[in-house]
Design a protein around this motif. Sequence first.
Motif, PDB file in Angstrom:
ATOM      1  N   ARG A  67      36.034  20.569  48.675  1.00 32.16           N
ATOM      2  CA  ARG A  67      34.936  19.637  48.925  1.00 32.16           C
ATOM      3  C   ARG A  67      33.910  19.859  47.818  1.00 32.16           C
ATOM      4  O   ARG A  67      33.461  20.983  47.613  1.00 32.16           O
ATOM      5  N   PHE A  68      33.530  18.789  47.146  1.00 31.25           N
ATOM      6  CA  PHE A  68      32.744  18.922  45.931  1.00 31.25           C
ATOM      7  C   PHE A  68      31.462  18.109  45.962  1.00 31.25           C
ATOM      8  O   PHE A  68      31.472  16.951  46.379  1.00 31.25           O
ATOM      9  N   GLU A  69      30.398  18.739  45.512  1.00 33.65           N
ATOM     10  CA  GLU A  69      29.136  18.046  45.300  1.00 33.65           C
ATOM     11  C   GLU A  69      29.076  17.669  43.823  1.00 33.65           C
ATOM     12  O   GLU A  69      29.296  18.518  42.955  1.00 33.65           O
ATOM     13  N   VAL A  70      28.769  16.420  43.535  1.00 30.79           N
ATOM     14  CA  VAL A  70      28.664  15.966  42.156  1.00 30.79           C
ATOM     15  C   VAL A  70      27.286  16.333  41.626  1.00 30.79           C
ATOM     16  O   VAL A  70      26.265  15.943  42.202  1.00 30.79           O
ATOM     17  N   LEU A  71      27.273  17.091  40.546  1.00 32.64           N
ATOM     18  CA  LEU A  71      26.015  17.509  39.938  1.00 32.64           C
ATOM     19  C   LEU A  71      25.615  16.611  38.773  1.00 32.64           C
ATOM     20  O   LEU A  71      24.432  16.385  38.545  1.00 32.64           O
ATOM     21  N   ALA A  72      26.613  16.116  38.032  1.00 34.58           N
ATOM     22  CA  ALA A  72      26.337  15.249  36.882  1.00 34.58           C
ATOM     23  C   ALA A  72      27.580  14.453  36.531  1.00 34.58           C
ATOM     24  O   ALA A  72      28.699  14.907  36.780  1.00 34.58           O
TER      25      ALA A  72
ATOM     26  N   ARG B 113      30.530  21.123  42.032  1.00 37.40           N
ATOM     27  CA  ARG B 113      30.476  22.467  42.615  1.00 37.40           C
ATOM     28  C   ARG B 113      31.220  22.396  43.935  1.00 37.40           C
ATOM     29  O   ARG B 113      30.990  21.495  44.746  1.00 37.40           O
ATOM     30  N   ASP B 114      32.150  23.330  44.163  1.00 33.98           N
ATOM     31  CA  ASP B 114      32.916  23.368  45.412  1.00 33.98           C
ATOM     32  C   ASP B 114      32.009  23.901  46.519  1.00 33.98           C
ATOM     33  O   ASP B 114      31.586  25.054  46.482  1.00 33.98           O
ATOM     34  N   THR B 115      31.716  23.061  47.508  1.00 35.39           N
ATOM     35  CA  THR B 115      30.792  23.452  48.574  1.00 35.39           C
ATOM     36  C   THR B 115      31.467  24.300  49.654  1.00 35.39           C
ATOM     37  O   THR B 115      30.779  24.830  50.520  1.00 35.39           O
ATOM     38  N   LEU B 116      32.785  24.426  49.604  1.00 38.93           N
ATOM     39  CA  LEU B 116      33.482  25.259  50.585  1.00 38.93           C
ATOM     40  C   LEU B 116      33.527  26.727  50.165  1.00 38.93           C
ATOM     41  O   LEU B 116      33.875  27.584  50.963  1.00 38.93           O
ATOM     42  N   ARG B 117      33.176  26.997  48.925  1.00 34.81           N
ATOM     43  CA  ARG B 117      33.165  28.376  48.421  1.00 34.81           C
ATOM     44  C   ARG B 117      31.728  28.860  48.319  1.00 34.81           C
ATOM     45  O   ARG B 117      30.908  28.225  47.653  1.00 34.81           O
ATOM     46  N   PRO B 118      31.410  29.972  48.939  1.00 34.46           N
ATOM     47  CA  PRO B 118      30.031  30.462  48.875  1.00 34.46           C
ATOM     48  C   PRO B 118      29.602  30.807  47.450  1.00 34.46           C
ATOM     49  O   PRO B 118      28.426  30.741  47.123  1.00 34.46           O
TER      50      PRO B 118
ATOM     51  N   GLY C  82      30.701  29.148  44.777  1.00 38.47           N
ATOM     52  CA  GLY C  82      31.130  28.009  43.975  1.00 38.47           C
ATOM     53  C   GLY C  82      30.247  27.785  42.758  1.00 38.47           C
ATOM     54  O   GLY C  82      29.060  27.521  42.893  1.00 38.47           O
ATOM     55  N   GLN C  83      30.833  27.905  41.590  1.00 39.42           N
ATOM     56  CA  GLN C  83      30.121  27.697  40.329  1.00 39.42           C
ATOM     57  C   GLN C  83      30.437  26.296  39.808  1.00 39.42           C
ATOM     58  O   GLN C  83      31.539  25.791  39.986  1.00 39.42           O
ATOM     59  N   PRO C  84      29.485  25.661  39.146  1.00 38.22           N
ATOM     60  CA  PRO C  84      29.739  24.331  38.584  1.00 38.22           C
ATOM     61  C   PRO C  84      30.860  24.365  37.548  1.00 38.22           C
ATOM     62  O   PRO C  84      30.992  25.324  36.790  1.00 38.22           O
ATOM     63  N   PHE C  85      31.661  23.304  37.553  1.00 37.88           N
ATOM     64  CA  PHE C  85      32.702  23.154  36.537  1.00 37.88           C
ATOM     65  C   PHE C  85      32.956  21.662  36.339  1.00 37.88           C
ATOM     66  O   PHE C  85      32.588  20.833  37.176  1.00 37.88           O
ATOM     67  N   ALA C  86      33.574  21.337  35.221  1.00 35.34           N
ATOM     68  CA  ALA C  86      33.822  19.942  34.877  1.00 35.34           C
ATOM     69  C   ALA C  86      35.233  19.542  35.263  1.00 35.34           C
ATOM     70  O   ALA C  86      36.169  20.342  35.146  1.00 35.34           O
ATOM     71  N   VAL C  87      35.370  18.301  35.728  1.00 39.50           N
ATOM     72  CA  VAL C  87      36.684  17.735  36.025  1.00 39.50           C
ATOM     73  C   VAL C  87      36.807  16.393  35.310  1.00 39.50           C
ATOM     74  O   VAL C  87      35.807  15.714  35.070  1.00 39.50           O
ATOM     75  N   GLY C  88      38.037  16.046  35.000  1.00 39.55           N
ATOM     76  CA  GLY C  88      38.304  14.777  34.350  1.00 39.55           C
ATOM     77  C   GLY C  88      39.364  13.991  35.090  1.00 39.55           C
ATOM     78  O   GLY C  88      39.968  13.084  34.529  1.00 39.55           O
ATOM     79  N   SER C  89      39.583  14.337  36.344  1.00 44.72           N
ATOM     80  CA  SER C  89      40.608  13.650  37.135  1.00 44.72           C
ATOM     81  C   SER C  89      40.059  12.324  37.662  1.00 44.72           C
ATOM     82  O   SER C  89      38.891  12.225  38.031  1.00 44.72           O
ATOM     83  N   VAL C  90      40.934  11.315  37.693  1.00 39.46           N
ATOM     84  CA  VAL C  90      40.510   9.995  38.157  1.00 39.46           C
ATOM     85  C   VAL C  90      40.393   9.980  39.671  1.00 39.46           C
ATOM     86  O   VAL C  90      41.006  10.784  40.373  1.00 39.46           O
ATOM     87  N   TRP C  91      39.584   9.072  40.185  1.00 42.70           N
ATOM     88  CA  TRP C  91      39.410   8.866  41.623  1.00 42.70           C
ATOM     89  C   TRP C  91      40.679   8.227  42.158  1.00 42.70           C
ATOM     90  O   TRP C  91      41.156   7.232  41.621  1.00 42.70           O
ATOM     91  N   THR C  92      41.248   8.800  43.218  1.00 42.35           N
ATOM     92  CA  THR C  92      42.483   8.261  43.787  1.00 42.35           C
ATOM     93  C   THR C  92      42.327   8.077  45.297  1.00 42.35           C
ATOM     94  O   THR C  92      41.296   8.423  45.875  1.00 42.35           O
ATOM     95  N   THR C  93      43.391   7.607  45.930  1.00 45.54           N
ATOM     96  CA  THR C  93      43.376   7.438  47.382  1.00 45.54           C
ATOM     97  C   THR C  93      43.406   8.785  48.099  1.00 45.54           C
ATOM     98  O   THR C  93      43.180   8.836  49.307  1.00 45.54           O
ATOM     99  N   SER C  94      43.660   9.872  47.376  1.00 47.85           N
ATOM    100  CA  SER C  94      43.615  11.214  47.969  1.00 47.85           C
ATOM    101  C   SER C  94      42.194  11.744  48.073  1.00 47.85           C
ATOM    102  O   SER C  94      41.937  12.720  48.761  1.00 47.85           O
ATOM    103  N   ASP C  95      41.262  11.119  47.354  1.00 48.43           N
ATOM    104  CA  ASP C  95      39.853  11.509  47.393  1.00 48.43           C
ATOM    105  C   ASP C  95      39.138  10.643  48.419  1.00 48.43           C
ATOM    106  O   ASP C  95      39.437   9.461  48.562  1.00 48.43           O
TER     107      ASP C  95
END
Length: 96
Positions: free
Chosen positions: A31-36, A60-65, A67-80
Amino acid sequence: MHSILPRLHPSVESAIGPRRPGAIYQNVDGRFEVLAVVTVPADAAQLLRRAAARWAVVVRDTLRPDGQPFAVGSVWTTSDYLIRPAVDLSVYAAAA
């Protein structure tokens, strides 16, 4: 780095999906919070450690206490799926 979204090409807009700063979404990875949202290609490529990229989303993964920010480049899919949409800050700016 820039996180304000300019007018984007429809394919880029579709790939990013509803991920905007403040939004929370979930998929099988967490579960991810979008920071930028970075839409400057050179900055996105650097964040993703790729030769080229059109955009990147910093989360930032909100399920991990720890959780450090990191970048992703994956496209939005029906799994999200969106848990909490981003707050439209322009509404607050107009009221101020």
